[in-house]
Each structure stands twice: as structure tokens, then as C-alpha cells.
Design an enzyme around this catalytic site. Structure first.
Site, PDB file in Angstrom:
ATOM      1  CG  ASP A   1      -6.831  20.991 -41.625  1.00 34.33           C
ATOM      2  OD1 ASP A   1      -6.552  22.171 -42.005  1.00 34.33           O
ATOM      3  OD2 ASP A   1      -7.670  20.635 -41.114  1.00 34.33           O
TER       4      ASP A   1
ATOM      5  CD  GLN B   1     -14.383  22.368 -42.072  1.00 33.54           C
ATOM      6  OE1 GLN B   1     -13.721  22.300 -42.790  1.00 33.54           O
ATOM      7  NE2 GLN B   1     -14.413  23.418 -41.182  1.00 33.54           N
TER       8      GLN B   1
ATOM      9  CE  LYS C   1     -11.348  24.625 -45.142  1.00 34.62           C
ATOM     10  NZ  LYS C   1     -11.565  23.837 -43.670  1.00 34.62           N
TER      11      LYS C   1
END
Ligand code: NAD
Length: 284
Positions: A120, A97, A53
Site C-alpha cells: 500500500d 483495509q 482487490k
């Protein structure tokens, strides 16, 4: 028939080039989109995801920050870091994460992220906006699937889509996005009886179960579209949930693993972060 293979990797490269140009334009106007990724612990798979990412963000010219914290990080410490990032104007997107260590309450962490930085798309505000058909940050994997279908000119309106998997990450939101685009959606999951009965009726099958080889040519009807989200490691090799070789002979479109849905996930994360930056500066 032999299916057309939809390579997410190629589409992702194309979209990232466009994003790079957009970021250049934004920077000329003094706006640098910034993504901060938080990783707790040293899980090798998570580390590889967050590095991917970070690399992708840097490649399109965004500001990218990776905060690595030890496994022992407490709930309070993580909440305090998120609060700091919520108040930092240079940070447009915050990503924690997942999965988190057992001692951390995941939902509280997700809900601590300011919805305007929830790139997200997991915050209940984002989920609620998706459910009610409003614009929001769509979760990256489901969003990537929608973009793949659109770019392959597969119209989902009126089609019967069977989604296998009902996680908050993939199954549920992809079904909702499809419903919002007027598809007829059936969800299947681990408790579904006679999976094949459902999949056989589908015009489009989205497979997100995490079970290698779950779907074979016997599960699908002729000319179905098959999107394989699964990521499994079998004998050291990356493979999806779909038996690619047999299904390819029967489907009209199919996505491979690797080079399919995976690269689109990171691409949509970049897209969401740029969108967050533009929103903050009143450009959209
Ligand atoms: P999950 O484990 O949270 O959910 C799996 C879902 O599949 C569950 O809802 C379960 O009910 C269902 N399921 C399991 N076995 C089944 C069976 N035999 N028949 C029918 N349904 C079954 O997983 P997830 O986070 O939703 O991810 C699903 C898969 O997608 C995993 O392989 C994951 O690695 C992969 N994934 C890929 C990407 C990507 O970017 N390519 C992103 C996220 C997840």
C-alpha cells in the site's frame, strides 16, 4: 475544445493482461506472488473494496487471501496477525483495509507491516523513500495517476500542477511523485483561500477532495488536464469531484468517474505485489 477522455478502466485491463502473463512466467519458475488483505468489521464499502482487490488478484493468477475479522478485534490480536504474516514466505504483500475501528491505533498497525511487504506504500519507510526520490512501493492511487498521465503521453516536467487535497493516501503522495518528475506543485486543501485563483493557473489539476461538483469549467484554464480522483455517491449514483460535462468542453484531457482513476488503484496494488515477490526472490 472537447477533452480527450482518459479511461483508466481500459488501461487497467491492458496492464492486468500484461501482469497475468508475468505471473504465469513467475509461476513457471516456482514463484507465486501472494497478497493477504485484512478486513476488520463489516463496513459495506470496505467489504466491496477488499472483494474487488481479491478478485483482481485471482484473475491475474496471484495467490490471494482475505482475512475477515470481527469489529471487536483488539490492537494486540491484529498486531500478532501482522507479525505472523510478516514471517510467512508465501505472503508478499500485506494490506490492512482502512479505515480501522476507532479503538485501533491505525498508525501503529501501518508501522507493524514489514516494509518489504508494504504494498500500500503507507509505512513511514516507504513514505520516506518516496520523499527522497528512491525506489519503493508507491501508494496505489497516486501511482495509478502517474501511470495514466504517462500512458496518455502527458509530460509533467516543468508543468504547474495543482493538487486539491492533502491526505496521506492521495494528495500528499501524488504531489510528491509529480515533484520527483520535475513538476511545479501547488497543494490546495480545505483551508485554502480562493481555490479558483490557484486552479486557474494550473496546467494539470488533480482533484482529490471528496466533494461532488467542486470543480467546474470556471476553475480551470483552457486546455488544462483534469484528473478526478473523487468518489462520491449522489442520489445513488457514483460521481467524482469534477463537473465532467462542463469541464470536458474546456480541458484537453479529463478522467471520468467511474472508469477513471478507480480501476488503476487496484491495478497498481497488483503491480506492487508482483514487484514485492520479484524483490524477495532477487529478480529485481
Ligand atoms: P480525505 O477526506 O482524507 O482528504 C480530502 C482532502 O480534500 C483534505 O486534504 C481536505 O483538506 C481537502 N478538501 C476537502 N474539501 C475541500 C474543498 N472544498 N476545497 C479544497 N480542498 C478540500 O480524502 P482522501 O482519502 O484523500 O480521498 C479523496 C477523494 O478521493 C475521496 O472522494 C475518496 O473517496 C477518493 N479516493 C478515490 C480513490 C480511487 O481509487 N479512485 C482512492 C482513494 C480515495
Amino acid at each position: 475544445m472537447t477533452a480527450t477522455v482518459i479511461y483508466g478502466k481500459d488501461l487497467a485491463a491492458e496492464l492486468r493482461n500484461e501482469m497475468k502473463e508475468e505471473v504465469t512466467r513467475l509461476k513457471e519458475n516456482g514463484i507465486t506472488p501472494g497478497l493477504t488483505v485484512i478486513l476488520i468489521g463489516e463496513d459495506p464499502a470496505s467489504l466491496s473494496y477488499v472483494r474487488g482487490k481479491q478478485k483482481a488478484s485471482e484473475k491475474v493468477g496471484m495467490e490471494s487471501d482475505l482475512i475477515e475479522l470481527p469489529e471487536s478485534t483488539s490492537q494486540a490480536e491484529l498486531l500478532s496477525l501482522i507479525s505472523e504474516l510478516n514471517n510467512d514466505d508465501k505472503v508478499n504483500g500485506i494490506l490492512v483495509q482502512l479505515p480501522l475501528p476507532d479503538h485501533i491505533e491505525e498508525q501503529e498497525i501501518i508501522e507493524a507491516i514489514e516494509p518489504s511487504k508494504d504494498v500500500d506504500g503507507f509505512h513511514p519507510v516507504s513514505v520516506g523513500r518516496l520523499m527522497t526520490g528512491q525506489d519503493t512501493f508507491f501508494p496505489c492511487t497516486p501511482y495509478g495517476i502517474m501511470v495514466m498521465l504517462e500512458k496518455a503521453k502527458i509530460d509533467v516536467a516543468g508543468k504547474h500542477v495543482v493538487v486539491i487535497g492533502r491526505s496521506n493516501l492521495v494528495g500528499k503522495p501524488v504531489g510528491q511523485l509529480l515533484l520527483n518528475e520535475n513538476a511545479t506543485v501547488t497543494y490546495c486543501h480545505s483551508k485554502t483561500r480562493e481555490l479558483v485563483y490557484h486552479t486557474k493557473q494550473a496546467d494539470i489539476v488533480i482533484v482529490a477532495a471528496g466533494k461532488a461538483g467542486l470543480i467546474t469549467d470556471e476553475h480551470i484554464k483552457e486546455e488544462a488536464v483534469v484528473i478526478d480522483v473523487g468518489v462520491n455517491r449522489v442520489d445513488g449514483k457514483l460521481t467524482g469531484d469534477v463537473d465532467f460535462d462542463s469541464v470536458k468542453q474546456k480541458a484537453s484531457y479529463i478522467t471520468p468517474v467511474p472508469k477513471g482513476v478507480g480501476p488503476m488503484t487496484i491495478t497498481m496494488l497488483l503491480y506492487n505485489t508482483i514487484k514485492a515477490a520479484k524483490k524477495t526472490h532477487g529478480l529485481i
